[in-house]
Write an enzyme that holds these catalytic residues in place. Sequence first.
Site, PDB file in Angstrom:
ATOM      1  CG  LEU A 183      -1.971  -1.049   1.368  1.00  0.00           C
ATOM      2  CD1 LEU A 183      -2.717  -0.912   2.687  1.00  0.00           C
ATOM      3  CD2 LEU A 183      -2.943  -0.973   0.201  1.00  0.00           C
ATOM      4  CG  ASP A 184       0.547   4.191  -2.979  1.00  0.00           C
ATOM      5  OD1 ASP A 184       1.332   3.336  -3.420  1.00  0.00           O
ATOM      6  OD2 ASP A 184      -0.340   4.742  -3.649  1.00  0.00           O
ATOM      7  CE  LYS A 185       6.039   8.626   4.379  1.00  0.00           C
ATOM      8  NZ  LYS A 185       7.174   9.518   4.133  1.00  0.00           N
ATOM      9  CG  HIS A 195       1.529   5.408  -7.102  1.00  0.00           C
ATOM     10  ND1 HIS A 195       1.602   5.190  -5.753  1.00  0.00           N
ATOM     11  CD2 HIS A 195       2.618   6.164  -7.419  1.00  0.00           C
ATOM     12  CE1 HIS A 195       2.682   5.768  -5.274  1.00  0.00           C
ATOM     13  NE2 HIS A 195       3.320   6.349  -6.248  1.00  0.00           N
ATOM     14  CE  LYS A 208      -2.477   7.330  -3.615  1.00  0.00           C
ATOM     15  NZ  LYS A 208      -1.200   7.252  -2.916  1.00  0.00           N
TER      16      LYS A 208
END
Length: 248
Positions: free
Chosen positions: A103-105, A189, A192
Amino acid sequence: MERLDKILANSGYGSRKDVKKLIKSGLIEVDGKKVKSSNIQVDVKENNITVKGETLIYKKHIYLMMNKPAGVVSATFDNYDETVIDLLEEYHASFNPFPVGRLDKDTVGLLILTNDGDLNHKMISPKWHVNKVYYAEIDKVVDEEDIRAFEDGIEIDDGYKCMPAKLDILNVDSNGSRVMVTIQEGKFHQVKRMFLARNKKVVYLKRVSFGRIHLDESIKEGDYRELTEGELKQVLNSGGDSFTPSEF
Ligand code: URA
């Protein structure tokens, strides 16, 4: 074969240091013989290990469900940022788990951590078509055209055409939209970038399920727990949840 002190640490007998003390005190026997050395190699399937006379039941794998907070990276090590592994207690960290997919930050929500390489492969390989469901907040109005574009497969910035994805609109107002997105891939990502391809920005992203595992909302961000036996059965037996767009 594994080191005796690692086996004991993984079985809940404390840190490596605690375990060394336990071994020194003569309370551990392997096949009926007292051992005094921490670094002996033992085969947990062949050798009988006892602790204070009781047979040790060895757990090789660990399966954790974390509610990942923002600001922490989904990696086992990072030079700059705190990692999800840094959030684990020593006992759980002693299994050397790693995150299943990333998962992204700034993304929050469901992250599974395990040291079971086979399960990891099964859950992240696109071949198995495992659904990942996200709750997302979008800066603009999301409409039927976006739903159709997601269904057809969005072409993202590098020219890659994503697999069909399901978009459900929860509500829309002057601040933007709240939606649920289901994807089967895990490109960098991805969610997004799919919205960016529609000229929209994801302002908040939370993963709520991964295959048959749903985020336990009673786990606070930054906390985690072991998967229950029921959840574990679901993931180990699911073989991925193959679906076609019509089953969305
Ligand atoms: N898609 C994203 O863009 N970010 C994530 O963290 C997960 C899916």
